[in-house]
Write a protein that holds these residues in place. Structure first.
Motif, PDB file in Angstrom:
ATOM      1  N   GLU A  17     -31.250  -0.230  56.093  1.00 20.97           N
ATOM      2  CA  GLU A  17     -32.198   0.272  55.084  1.00 20.97           C
ATOM      3  C   GLU A  17     -31.654   1.533  54.413  1.00 20.97           C
TER       4      GLU A  17
ATOM      5  N   ALA B 168     -29.359   2.002  45.994  1.00 21.94           N
ATOM      6  CA  ALA B 168     -30.345   2.262  44.931  1.00 21.94           C
ATOM      7  C   ALA B 168     -30.057   3.605  44.258  1.00 21.94           C
TER       8      ALA B 168
ATOM      9  N   ALA C  82     -25.822  -8.506  54.702  1.00 22.29           N
ATOM     10  CA  ALA C  82     -27.024  -8.410  53.863  1.00 22.29           C
ATOM     11  C   ALA C  82     -26.890  -7.268  52.852  1.00 22.29           C
ATOM     12  N   VAL C  83     -26.355  -6.135  53.335  1.00 20.29           N
ATOM     13  CA  VAL C  83     -26.186  -4.978  52.450  1.00 20.29           C
ATOM     14  C   VAL C  83     -25.175  -5.285  51.355  1.00 20.29           C
TER      15      VAL C  83
ATOM     16  N   THR D   2     -26.757  -7.283  48.785  1.00 20.38           N
ATOM     17  CA  THR D   2     -27.588  -6.436  47.926  1.00 20.38           C
ATOM     18  C   THR D   2     -26.733  -5.711  46.902  1.00 20.38           C
TER      19      THR D   2
ATOM     20  N   ASP E 129     -25.386  -8.052  44.291  1.00 19.11           N
ATOM     21  CA  ASP E 129     -26.488  -8.551  43.461  1.00 19.11           C
ATOM     22  C   ASP E 129     -26.900  -7.527  42.408  1.00 19.11           C
ATOM     23  N   VAL E 130     -27.187  -6.321  42.891  1.00 23.21           N
ATOM     24  CA  VAL E 130     -27.724  -5.321  41.961  1.00 23.21           C
ATOM     25  C   VAL E 130     -26.631  -4.734  41.074  1.00 23.21           C
TER      26      VAL E 130
ATOM     27  N   GLU F  54     -36.036  -3.402  44.131  1.00 26.16           N
ATOM     28  CA  GLU F  54     -34.909  -4.314  43.908  1.00 26.16           C
ATOM     29  C   GLU F  54     -34.055  -4.488  45.154  1.00 26.16           C
ATOM     30  N   VAL F  55     -33.941  -3.440  45.946  1.00 22.63           N
ATOM     31  CA  VAL F  55     -33.119  -3.561  47.162  1.00 22.63           C
ATOM     32  C   VAL F  55     -33.977  -3.939  48.371  1.00 22.63           C
ATOM     33  N   GLY F  56     -35.224  -4.303  48.115  1.00 18.94           N
ATOM     34  CA  GLY F  56     -36.086  -4.810  49.177  1.00 18.94           C
ATOM     35  C   GLY F  56     -36.721  -3.748  50.044  1.00 18.94           C
TER      36      GLY F  56
ATOM     37  N   ARG G 112     -29.141   0.623  51.890  1.00 27.49           N
ATOM     38  CA  ARG G 112     -29.753   0.046  50.686  1.00 27.49           C
ATOM     39  C   ARG G 112     -30.371   1.159  49.820  1.00 27.49           C
TER      40      ARG G 112
ATOM     41  N   GLY H  91     -25.683 -12.064  41.999  1.00 25.89           N
ATOM     42  CA  GLY H  91     -27.055 -12.563  42.016  1.00 25.89           C
ATOM     43  C   GLY H  91     -27.265 -13.493  40.829  1.00 25.89           C
TER      44      GLY H  91
END
Lengths: 254, 424
Positions: A178, A185, A211-212, A215, A218-219, A160-162, A181, A3
């Motif tokens: 979800e 987290a 997408a996952v 994430t 990124d995090v 942060e993970v939307g 994610r 990210g």
């Protein structure tokens, strides 16, 4: 791949980029690691065993994102379990942030894992009876973090993970993406130095998986990340790939 | 980043409760409900049996009165005419009752004496429960019968040996209002005792020689027959005392006191410091200790209840843990040591047991009420007592059962193979 910036929420505990280890020291080091699983008795004192790892030696530097590739049964998950201290390999040595895990007691390994390792599973492994927030805060309960801080950190990580609008949902009320994610987290809740992810996109369709994975990388920021996968798309998102076959390292992109 | 123990244990408790609540309401409703229901049914049955035992120990019909306070023999001044056979009695009962009666706020106080004696009316001879009381002209209830028809206290002008019989007693004796009966010493108990001779009566009934001088000089006259399925007769205390020999030491089972409760308790405690007082709305659980049958009933019910309850809890909790192994594995993976995981299982068992106990206490009290309703309609009336003690008792039994049951599910929980569960 990473990210643009380090998310605010994952910085709550002030972790250093190297996890407190000496410069030049690897985050993960496996030295000639072998492991056999007991596969059930055959009678007359003979016991069938399954060899999962044979003389594996791998080194991962701090902040590196490494992929473990290989077919099913090649030993990817066993390496991740050994790194997380969930199992003690039959032979060889596993060092995490400079600590030889074999030198620790069961409780010591567990404490080491709690402090330094976040785990993301293929099947999410969220507690179905707890909300997304409670699942994320779960590792902080045993860490003795006061409730208000647990809740605050869990909500921040979910943002942060939307998943800011899914805080009070049970896992059963969330989609596969979800849930994963939420699991990411949770893995970040104790601000670990190392994240191990076992087939993190294995239960997801390719779009959701991508997408996952985005994430996760990124995090993860500057953490050391080890991702086991047989999906080329997932492995392409890593900086280096170690390929395994029949419990042996057949190539290392180092 | 390890914090302090306080938030950790509070968090573990919250986690266990949160899991239990969600499981009970949203996820595995049936399993949680089954565990709680099993505990509830067991506790309810235990309490109903305990309630029956409490009624047994409380004296049955003999204590069916409308007194505000009951003073019962405990120890100290309590005396027993036949030690170890009869229940403890209080001494100097007449003088004690007079002292209590003189206290401000006390309307009336009467010693009460209960004897099972042989009674003769014409050709009919029966063994009946006679209850001796000192009436005051008011229509009070003693042994389930009205005291009004007894008239004035014995020895006063116009005393005729009045008695009030229950319908069952009158039926057995074959007497009606205005008819007389005599009290005899019980031959069955005395037959064979050295120094006593039994003579044959012309009508075939055995009677002791010299027993005639132990009957009331004028006999007893039934002045009223009241409803009642138990064969009991209410008589004047001095008359019954003279028959049984209890008058020698002014003995009585206890003293019934009518009036303001606080004044009555104070007066009773001051007069008999070592006796016990029981208020009208409370059966006395301590009475269980003095009644062998009631105590045995309670102990057996407790053992059976504990065993049954712990087996139920062990089975259902073990099934829950078996279903929940993956949860335990996840907890291990995210850093919960085995002690914390077992603590969560233990808290879950304890809370489920307490919830079941609360439900069971409610069911148990309802059971006592239902039993009494049935008892009133077909038998002698109250057959079981509820008591505030039921609540802590039910919870304690459920917790003890949970404690007994815990090792089995905890063993299963401790043996969970983390990797196997996570890979499954």
């Amino acid at each position: 791949m990473r990210g643009d910036g380090v998310p605010r929420a994952v910085r709550l505990f002030g972790r250093s980029a190297t996890g407190g280890i000496d410069d030049g020291e690897p985050a993960i080091r496996l030295v000639d690691v072998g492991h056999e699983y007991a596969g059930g008795g055959l009678g007359a004192g003979r016991e069938r065993t399954v060899t999962a790892l044979r003389g594996v030696s791998v080194t991962v530097d701090p902040g590196e994102v490494v992929g473990l590739a290989g077919p099913s049964g090649s030993g990817k998950s066993t390496i991740l379990h050994a790194v997380a201290g969930l199992l003690v390999p039959t032979t060889g040595r596993v060092e995490l942030l400079g600590t030889d895990l074999r030198s620790l007691s069961d409780r010591g390994r567990l404490r080491h894992r709690r402090r330094h390792v976040g785990i993301v599973f293929q099947r999410f492994h969220l507690l179905p009876s707890l909300s997304a927030r409670a699942n994320v805060a779960l590792p902080l309960v045993q860490a003795g973090v006061p409730r208000h801080r647990r809740r605050r950190r869990a909500v921040a990580l979910l943002e942060e993970v939307g998943l800011a609008d899914r805080v009070d949902h049970l896992p059963g009320e969330l989609s596969g993406g979800e849930r994963q994610r939420v699991a990411i987290a949770r893995a970040l809740s104790t601000d670990p130095d190392v994240i191990v992810a076992d087939e993190p996109t294995g239960e997801l369709d390719s779009e959701t998986g991508e997408a996952v994975l985005g994430t996760l990388t990124d995090v993860a920021a500057d953490r050391t990340v080890a991702i086991a996968s047989h999906d080329p798309g997932t492995l392409a998102a890593t900086e280096r790939t170690v390929e395994l076959r029949d419990g042996r390292v057949v190539s290392d992109g180092r | 980043m390890d914090g302090s123990r306080g938030p950790r244990w509070t968090g573990l408790g919250r986690l266990a409760l949160s899991r239990l609540r969600t499981r009970a309401l949203r996820v595995t409703r049936g399993r949680t409900a089954a565990t709680a229901a099993a505990v509830a049914v067991t506790v309810a049955l235990l309490l109903v049996v305990t309630g029956v035992a409490l009624a047994l120990a409380d004296g049955g019909v003999a204590t069916d009165d409308d007194a505000d306070v009951r003073l019962v023999a405990d120890d100290g001044r309590s005396l027993s005419s036949v030690d170890g056979v009869e229940s403890p009695r209080i001494g100097d009962a007449t003088a004690g009752a007079e002292t209590i009666r003189a206290t401000e706020g006390v309307d009336h106080a009467s010693p009460i004496l209960v004897e099972t004696v042989a009674v003769r009316a014409g050709d009919s001879r029966e063994r009946l429960l006679l209850v001796g009381v000192v009436p005051d002209g008011e229509n009070r209830t003693v042994a389930g019968l009205p005291t009004g028809p007894l008239g004035e206290p014995a020895g006063g002008d116009g005393w005729r040996g009045e008695a009030v019989a229950s319908a069952a007693a009158a039926d057995r004796l074959g007497v009606d209002e205005g008819e007389a009966f005599d009290v005899l010493l019980g031959v069955d108990e005395l037959e064979g005792v050295e120094g006593l001779e039994v003579a044959a009566e012309p009508d075939g009934a055995d009677e002791l020689e010299g027993a005639d001088d132990r009957t009331a000089p004028e006999g007893h006259v039934v002045t009223a027959v009241a409803d009642g399925e138990t064969p009991v007769v209410l008589v004047h205390l001095p008359a019954l005392g003279s028959h049984s020999g209890a008058d020698d030491d002014e003995l009585a089972e206890g003293i019934l006191i009518w009036g303001e409760e606080e004044a009555a308790v104070d007066a009773a405690t001051e007069t008999y410091p070592e006796a016990s007082t029981v208020t009208a709305d409370a059966a006395d659980p301590a009475a269980l200790v003095d009644d062998g049958l009631a105590l045995a009933t309670v102990v057996v019910a407790l053992i059976v209840g504990l065993s049954t309850c712990s087996l139920f809890v062990a089975t259902t909790a073990a099934l829950s843990v078996e279903e929940d192994r993956r949860t335990l594995a996840i907890l291990a993976a995210v850093g919960f040591p085995v002690t914390s995981r077992l603590a969560i299982v233990t808290i879950t068992i304890a809370v489920t047991s307490v919830l079941g106990a609360l439900l069971g206490v409610g069911l148990g009290v309802a059971g006592v009420v239902a039993l009494n309703a049935v008892g009133t309609s077909i038998a002698t009336g109250t057959v079981a007592h509820a008591h505030p003690f039921f609540l802590p008792y039910g919870i304690a039994v459920a917790l003890a059962a949970g404690l007994l049951a815990a090792p089995y599910p905890l063993t299963i929980a401790a043996r969970t193979d983390v990797i196997e569960e996570l890979e499954r």
